[in-house]
Design an enzyme around this catalytic site. Structure first.
Site, PDB file in Angstrom:
ATOM      1  N   SER A 184       0.856  -1.201   0.000  1.00  0.00           N
ATOM      2  CA  SER A 184       0.000   0.000   0.000  1.00  0.00           C
ATOM      3  C   SER A 184       0.885   1.242   0.000  1.00  0.00           C
ATOM      4  O   SER A 184       1.735   1.393   0.888  1.00  0.00           O
ATOM      5  CB  SER A 184      -0.865   0.012   1.266  1.00  0.00           C
ATOM      6  N   CYS A 209      -6.993   0.280  12.092  1.00  0.00           N
ATOM      7  CA  CYS A 209      -8.230  -0.390  11.694  1.00  0.00           C
ATOM      8  C   CYS A 209      -8.949  -0.981  12.889  1.00  0.00           C
ATOM      9  O   CYS A 209     -10.139  -1.230  12.843  1.00  0.00           O
ATOM     10  CB  CYS A 209      -7.932  -1.490  10.685  1.00  0.00           C
TER      11      CYS A 209
END
Ligand code: PLP
Length: 371
Positions: free
Chosen positions: A194, A316
């Site tokens: 990412s 998250c």
């Protein structure tokens, strides 16, 4: 603001910003268009793919650009669910990021198995070697570096075990890319990354797929990315991602500043401990159990007021009441996990920044005690 949350997201590298601006102005066409404006965008994309392949040491044709590692992981398990035998299992480490763990659970609700980790946060190789002798899975997933503890996993040994038993190996390399040399990553069957974790823009990433293999696409539509991922390619995002990574691989940091900070932290805050202190860890991250029980969000808020951004663990998972599955898998109690604070530095973080973080921690503790 002193920023110690690079494992959540890292600011845009100037080279990435420049590449993004240049690409937005220069490559205005759609890479799928047949005219020269489109062909220029397509050529820029191919060049970026070649550069990324050189860094990862894989074939450029095996790289698919995605919206990030979450999409990449979902693609892997979506593909596995459509191609593996109906009774095949998938195995993943008990400390995978939720994008891997939840994809596995979703596609293989009754056929996923967690590989245990040691108290030091390392995948248990003995357990794995023994378990593979009985019956192996159709896919095995272990991350390169854990996002909470920073522990570097023995992925080369795991890949060797997978090769011995003929099992495809998926490595979520999000927290390793740009921080460690990419040695061996290109040999894995699947690798995800990412851009925003190493100075690229948010919303762009990649998936390295098995050599020359077809994959069942997660996103259907056009024939972009050789039919492996539909949707107009994010040309400026991809070029910026590769520019950031090229800048990162030129200058890798060492663990000196992190270890110096850890020594001082243990001296200045009696009762604090460092998680996985004996394991090989990346240079940028420290997971510490703070001395006061049950107050890690108070620490974060207090430090925020003092001008320092830190986190309680995975971005998250923050906001969730349950203890971190990573610390639970390592054998920590809920009470211990509730004391965890993560400090994750960036490439430009200085010795002075680490000192300021320590001073802020000492002040925060003093203020919390007097309150
Ligand atoms: N894998 C790891 C190890 C991560 O740390 C993260 C982000 O926190 C991801 C995957 C997901 O990345 P993204 O949110 O960019 O899709």
């Amino acid at each position: 603001m002193l920023y110690f949350d690079h494992n959540a997201t890292s600011p845009l590298h100037p080279a990435a910003r420049q590449a993004w601006l240049d690409a937005t102005e220069r490559f205005i066409g759609n890479p799928s268009s047949l005219h020269r404006v489109g062909a220029r965008a397509d050529a820029a994309l191919s060049e970026a793919r070649e550069k990324l392949a050189r860094i990862l040491r894989c074939d450029a044709l095996d790289l698919v650009f995605t919206s990030g590692a979450t999409e990449s992981a979902n693609t892997v398990f979506h593909h596995a669910a459509r191609t593996l035998a109906p009774d095949a299992e998938v195995w993943l480490s008990a400390i995978e990021h939720p994008c891997v763990a939840e994809s596995a659970r979703h596609h293989f609700p009754k056929r996923h198995r967690l590989i245990p980790v040691t108290r030091d946060g390392l995948v248990d190789l003995n357990w794995l070697a023994k378990a593979l002798k009985r019956k192996g899975p159709g896919l095995l997933a272990v991350m390169a570096v854990n996002n909470e503890t920073g522990v570097i996993q023995p992925t080369r040994n795991i890949l060797a075990l997978c090769r011995t038993h003929g099992i495809p190996f998926f490595c979520d390399a999000v927290q390793a890319i740009g921080k460690l040399p990419a040695v061996g990553l290109g040999d894995c069957d699947w690798v995800s990354g990412s851009a925003h974790k190493f100075g690229g823009p948010r919303g762009v990433g990649f998936l390295k797929c098995p050599a020359k293999g077809r994959i069942a696409p997660l996103l259907r539509g056009g024939m972009q990315e050789e039919g492996r991922r539909a949707g107009t390619e994010n040309v400026p995002g991809v070029l910026a991602m590769v520019a950031a990574l090229e800048a990162r691989v030129q200058a890798m940091n060492t663990t000196a500043l992190r270890t110096g900070f850890e020594r001082q932290l243990l001296k200045s805050l009696p009762g604090a401990t460092i998680v996985a202190v004996k394991s090989p860890r990346v240079w940028n991250a420290v997971l510490a159990l703070m001395p006061e029980a049950d107050c890690r969000t108070r620490w974060v808020v207090k430090l925020d007021k003092l001008g320092v951004a830190v986190s309680t663990g995975s971005a998250c998972a923050s906001g969730k009441e349950e203890p971190s599955p990573v610390l639970t898998a390592m054998g920590y109690s809920a009470a211990e996990a509730a004391r965890a604070l993560r400090f994750s530095a960036g490439w430009e973080t200085t010795a002075g920044d680490w000192e300021k973080l320590l001073a802020a921690l000492v002040q925060a503790r003093r203020e919390m005690r007097s309150a």
